[in-house]
Every structure is written in C-alpha cells, then in structure tokens.
Design an enzyme around this catalytic site. Structure first.
Site, mmCIF file in Angstrom:
data_model
loop_
_atom_site.group_PDB
_atom_site.id
_atom_site.type_symbol
_atom_site.label_atom_id
_atom_site.label_comp_id
_atom_site.label_asym_id
_atom_site.label_seq_id
_atom_site.Cartn_x
_atom_site.Cartn_y
_atom_site.Cartn_z
ATOM 1 N N GLY A 203 36.012 38.257 46.602
ATOM 2 C CA GLY A 203 36.747 37.106 46.247
ATOM 3 C C GLY A 203 38.121 37.628 47.940
ATOM 4 O O GLY A 203 38.475 36.371 47.978
ATOM 5 N N ASP B 95 43.028 46.945 38.267
ATOM 6 C CA ASP B 95 42.179 46.521 38.105
ATOM 7 C C ASP B 95 40.486 47.377 37.905
ATOM 8 O O ASP B 95 39.812 47.226 38.612
ATOM 9 C CB ASP B 95 41.602 46.046 39.336
ATOM 10 C CG ASP B 95 40.376 44.846 39.740
ATOM 11 O OD1 ASP B 95 40.153 44.529 38.184
ATOM 12 O OD2 ASP B 95 39.825 44.114 40.768
#
Length: 678
Positions: free
Chosen positions: A28, A141
């Site tokens: 992303g 994450d």
C-alpha cells in the site's frame, strides 16, 4: 497493472549505487525491488515509496520511521536495513535481501502446520520481537505477510512501517492502522498500542498456524473488529485436536482481551516457551517413546513364601509339588521340566534378584536402542526416498500441457486429470500459466499437482472512439494496452481520433474502426488529428515558413511565378512535397510570386486614339488622355461622331518599346484641332 507495460524503475540506477533488477512485491505504501549494490557487489532489497505519496508528509515520515526503527535493531531474526535516502523525489530504503517465501505463502501451501513447526517459527519471531521490545519499539503490524522464511532456514521479521516507540503509547487517531485480523482489543476500542498489542497479534498468528484459519471471520472489517473487542479467542484444539494443551494455553494467554493478563512483552513469552520445551514447572510437551506390546519383555520368575514353601499369587500360574514341599511358580502358560529348584537363602535370593534387575534393564535399553535405530532408519527412508520425502515443485509456466506433465512426472509428482482454466494476457491459450501448489513450493514427493492452463485473453466489447477526443478515447480503452498515438494533419479539429488500429492474434495489422470486440490488453494505436495544415498563401516567404515551423512542418521555396494578384515575394500557392498523409517534419512546397509579368509597350503613335486605347487595354494596361474641348470635337459629337476615332495619337508615355507591367497607366496625347468633320 497492465501486463504489457514495463515498470519504469526496472533498470534504473538509484543514487548512483543501486541497480534495480526486478520487482519483488508491491504494497500500500511502497514497492520492493531486487537490486544490486554496485559498491559492495551484493544483492539487496530496495523499498521505494509510491510516487503519489511523495507529497504527503505523514506517509513520508512513516516511511522514514521504518528505516530508523529497523536500523536500530541488530538481531538475526530481524531484517537488516542498510541504507535510506531520496532519489528524484522518491524516498527509499535498502534492506537485506532474503530469497524465500513469507509465512503467508507457507500457510497457503500447507494450511496447517505441525505443533513443532509452529513452535519453531514462534520461537524465531519472539526472539526478533524481543530485541525490538528491548529497544523500545512496538511493531504494530505483525502478520504472516511480515514473517520471512529464507531458503537457507533463517526466519526474520520485516516491515517496521508502522513501528512506534513503546514509551509513546500513542493512539492512531481516527483510522486504525495495521491489519484488522490481528488488531488487539485495545487498538480497536482505544486506538492505543504497546508491546502487549504485538503479543496479541502473535497469539492470533499462532492460532492460524495451528488451525489453518483465523479465529474471527466476517464479511465486513467492523464485524471482525467487534469480535476482537468482545469475544475470547477459542482454543486451537477445538479445531485441530492434535494441538497439545500447552499450546492451547499459550494461545489463550497471548490473546487475553485484558492486556494486563497477557505476557508483558516478547521476552516474557519467549522465556515461558523455553520452559515448555524443557518441561519445566509450568508444564511441557513431553516426548515419550512407547514400546509396541509385541516387544514387551517376558515377566520374570516370581517367588513368594507360604506355610509349606513358596506359594503362587492367586491366578498367576500353575503349581508343581516336590518331595521337599517347595513350590516353584512360573508365569501362566509356561511349563517347566526337570527337577524342582530348592529354595534359596535370603542373601542368595537378593543377589539373584539384583542381577535379574540389571539384566532386565540392559535388555530394555537394548530394545529401546534397537527401536530408536529402526525408527530413525524408517524416518530417514520415509523423508528421503519414501512417501515422506520433500521436493520443490518445478516451474512449468509457458510450456505445453504434455511438456508440463512430463516434467512433473519425471520429478516424482502426480498430475491431476482435472485442470484449472485461467484467462491470461501474457501466456498463449493452451499453454500452462502455473501450478497448484505454486512453482517452488516444497511438498511431499508424489503429491498431486494441478495444472493451470491459459485460455488466452478475454474477448471484451470494443468501444467506438473514432471522432472523439484523444483523452476521451484513452479513458474508454482502459481494458486494452493503448500505445503511443500516431499524429497527422487533417481537415478534422485538433486532438480528434481519426482511426484506431490493433493486431490480430497472429500479429497482423487490424483496423478496429468498426470492430465490436477485441482481446483484453490487446495493443491499440490511435491516429490523432493535428488539425489542418496552415494556409500561408499571400504571406511573405519568411512569415509562411515561421507559421509552418510552429506546427512542426518545413516550408521550402521550390518555385516562383508571375502573379497579377499576389505581390512579389509573397506565397502564391502551397503543396505537400510527398503525396499522402502529412505528419510533423514533412516539407511543404511554396510557390512565390515574382509580381506581374513584364510587357513590351507597343508604339501607338499615329494611330487613332480609340484604336490605341483598345490595343493597350487588351494588354492589361490602363489608358489616360485629356478630354477634347475644341470646337471640332464639340461639332463631331453633335453630329454623332466619336471624336476618339477622328484624332490620332501624337505621342505616348512611356514611349513605345518600353517595359511596363500589367496595370500600369499609359498617357496618350493628340491634337484636337486636326479633326475634320464632313
């Protein structure tokens, strides 16, 4: 992304040092490329932030934060960061290159891991995470995509793009960062993360490794987030009964909804895992070897003493009497022949029992050693030449089905009779585009491989774009590969599409102007109007050439001609040098005026004025003379005569045989008194 388009970064030299070779992955925030460090002559992974994020300071700061966070860590289980910088407005960082796969790819290929495999991976991830927590860094994450399994067996954590200082304990704001499937309850409800949030994500990963699925499912991300905040993660053994209780407890401990009920950091969880492996106070998975019943040792001879001698325990065997009253007991089903053995003294019997125990222990250990050796031999044979042997699936992409089948069969794999069909814009129809499991996956020898066969590109509806503006046409052709347009001058307005062309599957040119369908991602070339060629007639040569040059054309003065209407030095006419289409760079032939054509003036002296006037006007000249006012002229006019037919030219200006041009004025003189009437 279009298959036929080339990534502009491939082949580029970054910062004069890193030569980009190929693309590894795209996320992303950034794209990761394989590159060569020309200075140290080693392969590296270069992570380059997407260009559209370059102007966003928040994204840029987060990208740089990843480099700083990872660079502070030096641990065998953390991906090393070597360098960070900016090149042509593109922020980048240079990392250690690890050939291999991610934990996500391993789970896709094998779905469920054994407790031993899951524990090995958990131990490596905890070790790297403990180093991060010790340095005050929270990963934020953790997910299988960020756990790298190198071909040489190393396991490393990567992608510290969301890392923050553990002491900051900062909220994420309006948007939750990270992957929703691994977010801790406190991140969902309060947007706050610390080391225990990483532990929760790791507990979810351990559950997924042991069961092959995530604990929470939902059609919408908010459904999953709600379950994280309100539900308790179930025990993995409820899905996979082979999961030992110790790992059940470890998952429940790591995924407790209350952060205070979890391990305080990765070090605490790693220490507990070591205790489990050692079988410490907290319990452990004990690996015991059970002998098959057929190999159990024969029960030893048993003796006991009764009132009249040795007496058998109830139901243990048969009784044989002797003259001395002694009774010898044998295991049931065994029969003894020969004389009865007399009873032993207590010391002798104790020594005999001790020797018997030593012999039995030796026999047991011998049996154990033999069994272990046989198990080891069987395991070696199973995993090297037997059904348990592992092998990598060979790459058979872009080969025919028969070639792929032969290759896989030769490597010991079975090929499924059922094939998967898939559209492909890069692999011709009928050829293999891939396999399931994928090429390079490590599976058991003899495993069944399914071929994925190309159906070629999809056939799509083709829009009619002729007569539309180029920008509109390109937007309508988004499902096709629009190449650089061809431009030419025409009577159509500028930027209007004149025609559209493609190629057949065999590579021949094809006019798509009236086509209704075309293959997906097929090449398309637009011919676009540059507008009309400028009209430069009547302009001077220099002005005409400047006008043509402004639109990419070249004006050549190739001819000159007399013109009664165009001034000398100006363009009379223009024409393209070569017949056909006019494109930029073409030459335009210009014919330039030399002015009116020259005329040799005839001598009209002595001729009647009317005759001279008619002759001069026939040559394109203008004639002037004074009106006759004498009495003779008046009398002639009164009698109906044209006085010009009665008088003669005495002189003319310019004189006869002079050079004049069409349109010049000739002046005639005469003597009106010479008119004779009647």
């Amino acid at each position: 992304m279009s298959v036929n388009q080339t990534d502009p970064m491939i082949g580029r030299l970054i910062d004069g040092r890193y030569q980009v070779r190929s693309r590894i992955a795209r996320g992303g925030m950034a794209t990761v490329y394989l590159a060569s460090d020309l200075r140290l002559e080693r392969p590296v992974a270069v992570k380059i932030m997407h260009g559209h994020l370059a102007d966003d300071e928040n994204f840029k700061e987060r990208f740089i934060q990843e480099a700083r966070s990872a660079a502070r860590l030096a641990h065998p289980n953390v991906v090393n960061v070597f360098d960070q910088g900016q090149d042509d407005e593109s922020a980048y960082l240079v990392m250690e290159y690890l050939p291999g796969i991610t934990l996500r790819e391993l789970l896709q290929d094998h779905r469920v891991l054994t407790p031993e495999q899951a524990t090995d991976i958990l131990e490596a991830v905890l070790a790297g995470l403990a180093a991060a927590h010790r340095s005050g860094i929270v990963h934020r994450d953790l997910k299988p995509e960020n756990v790298l399994l190198a071909d040489d067996g190393r396991i490393k954590i990567g992608d510290f793009g969301l890392a923050r200082a553990a002491s900051a304990n900062t909220a994420t704001g309006a948007a939750l960062l990270g992957t929703i499937a691994y977010l801790s309850p406190e991140l969902v409800t309060r947007g706050v993360a610390d080391t225990r949030s990483d532990i929760y994500a790791l507990g979810i990963m351990l559950y997924e490794m042991l069961t092959g699925e995530q604990p929470y499912k939902g059609d919408q991300p908010m459904q999953i987030a709600y379950q994280h905040a309100n539900d308790t993660v179930p025990m993995p053994s409820a899905v996979n009964p082979r999961v030992p209780p110790e790992l059940d407890e470890l998952v429940l401990w790591a995924t407790a909804r209350d952060p205070d009920q979890r391990p305080r950091d990765a070090r605490a969880m790693l220490d507990h895992l070591f205790e489990l492996q050692r079988g410490g106070a907290t319990g452990g998975v004990q690996k015991t070897m059970v002998l098959p019943s057929a190999m159990a040792p024969v029960p030893p001879l048993q003796r006991t003493t009764g009132p009249t001698g040795p007496v058998p325990p109830s139901g243990t065997g048969e009784t044989f009497g002797g003259s001395t009253g002694d009774t010898q007991i044998l295991p049931k089903g065994r029969h003894r022949t020969g004389p009865v053995v007399p009873a032993l003294s207590e010391n002798a019997e104790a020594l005999q029992k001790k020797a018997g125990r030593r012999r039995r222990r030796g026999a047991v250990w011998l049996v154990i050693v033999i069994v272990v050796a046989l198990v080891a031999l069987g395991t070696a044979l199973w995993f090297n030449v037997g059904p348990g042997a592992m092998a990598s699936v060979p790459g058979v992409s872009r080969s025919s089905v028969s070639q792929a089948t032969s290759t896989l069969t030769a490597d010991g794999f079975a090929v499924s009779k059922t094939q998967e069909q898939r559209y492909s814009t890069s692999v011709p129809a009928g050829e293999v585009t891939g396999t399931r499991p994928r090429a390079g996956a490590t599976v058991h020898k003899g495993a069944t491989v399914t071929l994925i066969v190309s159906q070629g590109p999809r056939i799509l509806s083709f829009p009619q774009v002729t007569g539309h503006l180029e920008a509109t046409a390109r937007a309508a052709l988004k499902n096709f590969t629009v190449k650089a347009s061809s431009y030419q001058f025409s009577n159509q307005a500028k930027n209007v599409v004149l025609s559209v062309a493609g190629t057949t599957s065999a590579g021949a040119d094809e006019d798509l102007g009236s086509a209704s369908t075309y293959r997906e991602k097929g090449p398309v070339t637009l011919t676009v109007s540059l507008g009309p060629v400028p009209d430069v007639t009547g302009k001077t040569v220099s002005d005409a050439q400047a006008t043509l040059s402004a639109v990419g054309l070249v004006g050549d003065q190739t001819a000159s001609s007399y013109s009664d209407t165009v001034a000398a030095g100006s363009v009379i006419s223009q024409a393209q040098a070569n017949q056909g289409t006019v494109i930029k760079g073409d030459h335009i032939d210009l014919t330039v005026s030399k002015g009116p054509a020259p005329i040799t003036l005839p001598d009209e002296t002595g001729k009647k004025v009317s005759t001279a006037e008619a002759a001069l006007k026939a040559l394109g000249l203008k004639v002037t003379y004074a009106d006759c006012t004498t009495v003779q002229c008046s009398t002639a006019s009164a009698l109906g005569f044209d006085w010009r037919k009665l008088v003669k030219v005495q002189s003319q200006s310019p004189a006869g045989k002079s050079t004049v041009h069409k349109g010049d004025t000739i002046t005639l003189t005469y003597d009106g008194s010479a008119i004779s009437v009647g």
